[in-house]
Design a protein around this motif. Structure first.
Motif: not given
Length: 190
Positions: A13-30
């Motif tokens: 489910a997390l892979d389908a959401l591309d969770w690692e990329e989304k979380a990394a993007t949120g952290i980088k942008w923050s």
């Protein structure tokens, strides 16, 4: 939680959401912008403005991440403390906005905080000098810019300090013997 099938389901489910990329993007942008907002598109029968109904969640279809500059907290919808109903608001929500407005180039919308993942770059004082960062945090480039400015200033000041700290050295033949005489101390400065 120790069941392999549950772990596989969660991982898929997390892979389908591309969770690692989304979380990394949120952290980088923050870190870059001071904050970011992850909007979870959740199928619970409600719209983005409705509070999340935890009992009716069927799926999380997508997570979209927006940088701080595209997100405006709704200051009119701040959670407050109600002494008559102290359990209505969780302490973690006190003083936080209930809604966020997102102004993307693909469209604008309003979203309830329960459907959001909020990425902050630290916590700032309530009376922070720049209200843009109040609910988010300070972008790292502001700190880096301040440090670079201090470094440049200190490097510019170093030669000036050296110029001011120069001490002249004068030589004089027979100085020791002149100082031994009674009027020697008066004659040396002349």
């Amino acid at each position: 939680l120790k069941d392999d099938s549950v772990e596989k389901f969660t991982t898929d489910a997390l892979d389908a959401l591309d969770w690692e990329e989304k979380a990394a993007t949120g952290i980088k942008w923050s870190r870059l912008y001071g904050g970011a907002l992850g909007v979870m598109l959740i199928d619970d029968g409600g719209g983005l403005e409705d509070p999340l109904n935890w009992n009716r969640i069927r799926s999380i279809d997508e997570i979209r991440v927006y940088e701080r500059s595209l997100v405006q907290p709704d200051y009119a919808s701040m959670y407050s403390y109600d002494p008559k109903n102290p359990f209505h608001t969780r302490a973690s929500q006190f003083g936080q906005p209930e809604f966020y407005s997102v102004f993307s180039m693909y469209g604008s919308f309003r979203v309830h905080e329960s459907r959001c993942l909020i990425f902050r770059n630290g916590i700032l004082p309530e009376r922070t000098s720049n209200p843009l960062y109040r609910f988010w945090g300070m972008p790292e480039y502001v700190r880096i810019k301040r440090s670079l400015r201090q470094t440049v200033t200190s490097h510019e000041m170093a030669p000036k300090l050296l110029e001011r700290s120069v001490q002249a050295i004068y030589k004089m033949n027979g100085l020791a013997s002149l100082l031994q005489t009674e009027e020697g101390e008066d004659q040396v400065p002349k």
